[in-house]
Design a protein around this motif. Structure first.
Motif, PDB file in Angstrom:
ATOM      1  N   GLN A  25      57.347  -9.855  -4.605  1.00 60.19           N
ATOM      2  CA  GLN A  25      57.956 -11.079  -5.187  1.00 60.19           C
ATOM      3  C   GLN A  25      57.090 -12.017  -5.359  1.00 60.19           C
ATOM      4  OE1 GLN A  25      61.627 -11.777  -3.316  1.00 60.19           O
ATOM      5  NE2 GLN A  25      62.670 -10.039  -4.121  1.00 60.19           N
ATOM      6  N   ASN A  27      56.153 -15.635  -5.395  1.00 53.12           N
ATOM      7  CA  ASN A  27      56.758 -16.987  -4.847  1.00 53.12           C
ATOM      8  C   ASN A  27      55.822 -18.105  -4.940  1.00 53.12           C
ATOM      9  OD1 ASN A  27      58.222 -19.006  -3.639  1.00 53.12           O
ATOM     10  ND2 ASN A  27      59.051 -17.786  -2.185  1.00 53.12           N
ATOM     11  N   TYR A  30      55.716 -20.352  -1.644  1.00 53.54           N
ATOM     12  CA  TYR A  30      55.739 -19.504  -0.471  1.00 53.54           C
ATOM     13  C   TYR A  30      55.197 -20.584   0.816  1.00 53.54           C
ATOM     14  CZ  TYR A  30      55.950 -15.727   2.868  1.00 53.54           C
ATOM     15  OH  TYR A  30      56.253 -14.900   3.867  1.00 53.54           O
ATOM     16  N   ARG A 130      58.669 -10.515   3.847  1.00 58.55           N
ATOM     17  CA  ARG A 130      58.685 -12.190   4.004  1.00 58.55           C
ATOM     18  C   ARG A 130      58.371 -12.415   5.442  1.00 58.55           C
ATOM     19  NH1 ARG A 130      60.261 -16.423   1.375  1.00 58.55           N
ATOM     20  NH2 ARG A 130      61.037 -18.215   2.785  1.00 58.55           N
TER      21      ARG A 130
END
Length: 226
Positions: A25, A27, A30, A130
């Motif tokens: 993903q 991001n 982040y 993550r």
């Protein structure tokens, strides 16, 4: 069968990377409001003029570079930072002696440059797990000031074939501007540490390099030029 495994291994790694990237993903936020330290080292290639083996070329050989960066991510993938770098190239002694044709010679040091500048960068984190693992695509513009020094050279000639029997070259202080860029891929683990693969270049520019020449003849008369 063993050779088949060796052949397929790079393909398996590529497949894992492609699969992980497909699940990633993007991001850009982040790492907002966070900083990181990056240390890079590797081989370096001199520019065309610096490596030229013509009579008026500088005869530099391939060398090494090292960079220390601290970058702070402001937001949306954009950041700023500080850069401290070192470039060092050797002297192509074979080409040098073919041009100068001394009786004897010695050299010390090389073409060295210390860089201090600012970074402006863009990060595109591809989050796989993550807070555990991600890829980061990055591009960076940098610029600032750098020093530059040339090798020390001592030449000895026969008085039968050359007016000067001893000639020395010494570098003087040189400071100039520079601008360049870097781009690459970082593999980041636990948001704490990682490794990167990158390519860096400095844009072409022209500068005057200061050095001194001292020559003495068979009578001991000294000639100096800056």
């Amino acid at each position: 069968m063993k050779s088949l495994h060796i052949t397929l291994f790079p393909l398996m790694v590529l497949l894992l990377v492609v699969t992980a990237t497909a699940e990633a993903q993007v991001n850009p936020n982040y790492w907002d409001r966070s900083g990181y330290l990056s240390i890079t080292a590797g081989p370096a290639t001199p520019g065309r003029e610096l490596a030229s083996t013509a009579d008026n070329g500088l005869l530099a050989e391939n060398g090494l570079l090292a960079d220390l960066d601290y970058n702070y991510m402001i937001g949306y993938g954009f950041g700023v930072g500080l850069n401290l770098g070192l470039d060092h190239f050797g002297l192509n002694e074979e080409a040098f002696t073919a041009i100068t044709q001394p009786l004897h010679y010695s050299t010390s040091g090389g073409f060295s440059s210390i860089r201090v500048g600012l970074n402006f960068l863009m990060n595109v984190p591809l989050v796989i797990l993550r807070d555990k693992f991600c890829f980061n695509l990055f591009g960076e513009l940098n610029g600032g000031l750098r020093s530059f020094s040339i090798p020390e050279v001592n030449l000895t000639y026969s008085e039968l074939f050359n007016k000067y029997t001893e000639v020395t070259y010494r570098s003087r202080d040189n400071t100039m501007g520079y601008a360049g860029y870097s781009t690459g891929l970082q593999f980041v683990f636990l948001n704490r540490f990682g490794v990167n693969i990158s390519y860096s270049a400095i844009f072409n520019s022209q500068h005057r390099i200061n050095y001194s020449v001292r020559a003495s003849d068979a009578m001991g008369q000294l000639y100096e030029e800056e």
